[in-house]
Scaffold this motif. Structure first.
Motif, mmCIF file in Angstrom:
data_model
loop_
_atom_site.group_PDB
_atom_site.id
_atom_site.type_symbol
_atom_site.label_atom_id
_atom_site.label_comp_id
_atom_site.label_asym_id
_atom_site.label_seq_id
_atom_site.Cartn_x
_atom_site.Cartn_y
_atom_site.Cartn_z
ATOM 1 N N GLU A 1 -11.365 10.103 13.435
ATOM 2 C CA GLU A 1 -10.896 10.814 12.256
ATOM 3 C C GLU A 1 -9.395 10.603 12.114
ATOM 4 O OE1 GLU A 1 -10.282 15.378 10.558
ATOM 5 O OE2 GLU A 1 -11.282 15.027 12.497
ATOM 6 N N THR A 2 -8.964 10.204 10.917
ATOM 7 C CA THR A 2 -7.530 10.068 10.651
ATOM 8 C C THR A 2 -6.959 11.451 10.355
ATOM 9 O OG1 THR A 2 -7.826 7.845 9.737
ATOM 10 C CG2 THR A 2 -5.778 8.982 9.214
ATOM 11 N N PRO B 1 0.828 -1.217 0.000
ATOM 12 C CA PRO B 1 0.000 0.000 0.000
ATOM 13 C C PRO B 1 0.860 1.265 0.000
ATOM 14 C CG PRO B 1 -0.735 -1.567 1.675
ATOM 15 C CD PRO B 1 0.579 -2.043 1.183
ATOM 16 N N ARG B 2 0.347 2.308 -0.680
ATOM 17 C CA ARG B 2 1.022 3.605 -0.710
ATOM 18 C C ARG B 2 0.124 4.666 -0.081
ATOM 19 N NH1 ARG B 2 0.876 5.376 -5.474
ATOM 20 N NH2 ARG B 2 -0.378 3.735 -6.430
ATOM 21 N N ILE B 3 0.711 5.573 0.678
ATOM 22 C CA ILE B 3 -0.045 6.655 1.301
ATOM 23 C C ILE B 3 -0.450 7.663 0.231
ATOM 24 C CG2 ILE B 3 0.078 8.570 2.951
ATOM 25 C CD1 ILE B 3 1.972 6.858 4.613
ATOM 26 N N ASN B 4 -1.694 8.155 0.304
ATOM 27 C CA ASN B 4 -2.156 9.118 -0.702
ATOM 28 C C ASN B 4 -1.548 10.502 -0.483
ATOM 29 O OD1 ASN B 4 -3.594 10.289 1.428
ATOM 30 N ND2 ASN B 4 -5.522 9.302 0.863
ATOM 31 N N LYS B 5 -1.777 11.393 -1.439
ATOM 32 C CA LYS B 5 -1.164 12.720 -1.385
ATOM 33 C C LYS B 5 -1.663 13.550 -0.218
ATOM 34 C CE LYS B 5 -0.247 12.998 -6.368
ATOM 35 N NZ LYS B 5 -0.519 13.731 -7.639
ATOM 36 N N ALA B 6 -2.878 13.304 0.208
ATOM 37 C CA ALA B 6 -3.444 14.061 1.331
ATOM 38 C C ALA B 6 -2.931 13.564 2.679
ATOM 39 C CB ALA B 6 -4.965 13.988 1.298
ATOM 40 N N HIS B 7 -2.244 12.443 2.679
ATOM 41 C CA HIS B 7 -1.695 11.829 3.895
ATOM 42 C C HIS B 7 -2.779 11.550 4.951
ATOM 43 C CE1 HIS B 7 2.733 11.956 3.248
ATOM 44 N NE2 HIS B 7 2.370 12.839 2.334
ATOM 45 N N ASN B 8 -3.959 11.155 4.459
ATOM 46 C CA ASN B 8 -5.024 10.789 5.390
ATOM 47 C C ASN B 8 -5.580 9.393 5.111
ATOM 48 O OD1 ASN B 8 -6.393 11.195 3.025
ATOM 49 N ND2 ASN B 8 -7.776 12.773 3.809
ATOM 50 N N GLY B 9 -4.875 8.655 4.253
ATOM 51 C CA GLY B 9 -5.318 7.314 3.925
ATOM 52 C C GLY B 9 -4.394 6.649 2.928
ATOM 53 N N VAL B 10 -4.803 5.489 2.441
ATOM 54 C CA VAL B 10 -4.007 4.725 1.484
ATOM 55 C C VAL B 10 -4.514 4.989 0.071
ATOM 56 C CG1 VAL B 10 -3.415 2.380 0.737
ATOM 57 C CG2 VAL B 10 -3.445 2.936 3.167
ATOM 58 N N GLU B 11 -3.600 5.112 -0.871
ATOM 59 C CA GLU B 11 -3.966 5.347 -2.271
ATOM 60 C C GLU B 11 -4.743 4.152 -2.825
ATOM 61 O OE1 GLU B 11 -4.986 6.991 -5.256
ATOM 62 O OE2 GLU B 11 -3.416 8.233 -4.301
#
Length: 256
Positions: free
Chosen positions: A224-225, A21-31
């Motif tokens: 909330e993450t 898994p990769r972290i999304n650009k918003a850094h609030n979840g997985v891409e």
């Protein structure tokens, strides 16, 4: 109690276990865009076990129903379950909303009541959130017995189940009457590969789509993450030539 066993198997659509898994650009979840999704491995084991139980107890098992809570694309994992031998299925379409275990458990309770299930077999955890809570919470909401981390399941003619699980230094065996919730561990079985002809036949099996609003439940998340970050890279280690040098280095690092 029903004179037959009606099995419910909850399954989840997750990022394929073979992918990192990769972290999304918003850094609030997985891409989640552009990545392969599959059935949660522990849930795949649960499906396999449900089909196996019916094969070994043809006179006892009446039906197997699979349910998934997720986006419309989760129909794919339900079709896989139907191809493996599940009779009917339903999708609670919550879109891309990631529900917490308590909300998931509330929905599963509603599905259990609708199906009249008296045996629920589900993965011990999903590999995306690794919460490992839904099975236990569902047992609490239903007031049912539970057997977790199953490595072997035996269903008896008197509607009791014997479930083994691996513990430190041995095997623990519990026995309980139905209704019962069983959560599956890795060594319970090895899921079989689904052939294309079976996948094609699965398209003719029932798949009902449920609107979560019709269930009359409070599904609001309570957490909330705020931020999600990659773990810090580990520094390279060093080799020492003696115990004295080891102790000296540990003192430098204030480890002792």
């Amino acid at each position: 109690m029903s004179s037959k066993i009606r099995i419910l198997v909850p399954i989840k659509r997750v990022i394929d276990a073979a992918l990192k898994p990769r972290i999304n650009k918003a850094h609030n979840g997985v891409e989640s865009k552009g990545v392969k999704f599959s059935i949660n491995p522990f849930d795949d084991i649960a499906v396999e076990e449900a089909v196996k139980i019916r094969k070994n107890n043809k006179d006892l098992v009446e039906s197997i129903h699979a349910v998934s809570i997720g986006p419309s694309k989760a129909k794919d994992v339900l079709r896989t379950a139907l191809a493996k031998g599940v009779d009917t299925s339903s999708l609670v379409d919550v879109g891309d909303t990631e529900l917490e275990p308590l909300a998931v458990s509330k929905i599963l309770k509603k599905i259990q009541e609708e199906q009249g299930s008296n045996l629920i077999i589900m993965g011990k955890q999903a590999i995306d959130d690794d919460a490992g809570q839904a099975g236990q919470m569902l047992a609490g909401l239903l007031g049912w017995s539970q057997a977790t981390n199953a490595s072997k399941v035996t269903i008896n003619d008197d509607f009791t189940a014997e479930v083994e699980k691996e513990i430190d230094g041995g095997i623990e065996t519990v026995r309980a009457p139905l209704p019962l919730i069983i959560t599956t561990d890795l060594r319970l079985n090895t899921p079989k590969f689904v052939t294309l002809p079976k996948m094609m036949k699965a398209k003719k099996k029932p798949l009902k789509v449920v609107n979560p609003a019709d269930l009359g439940l409070d599904l609001e998340n309570r957490l909330e993450t705020v931020s999600l970050e990659e773990p810090a890279a580990r520094k390279a280690g060093i080799k020492v030539k003696s115990v004295d040098e080891l102790i000296s280095k540990m003192k430098e690092l204030k480890a002792i």
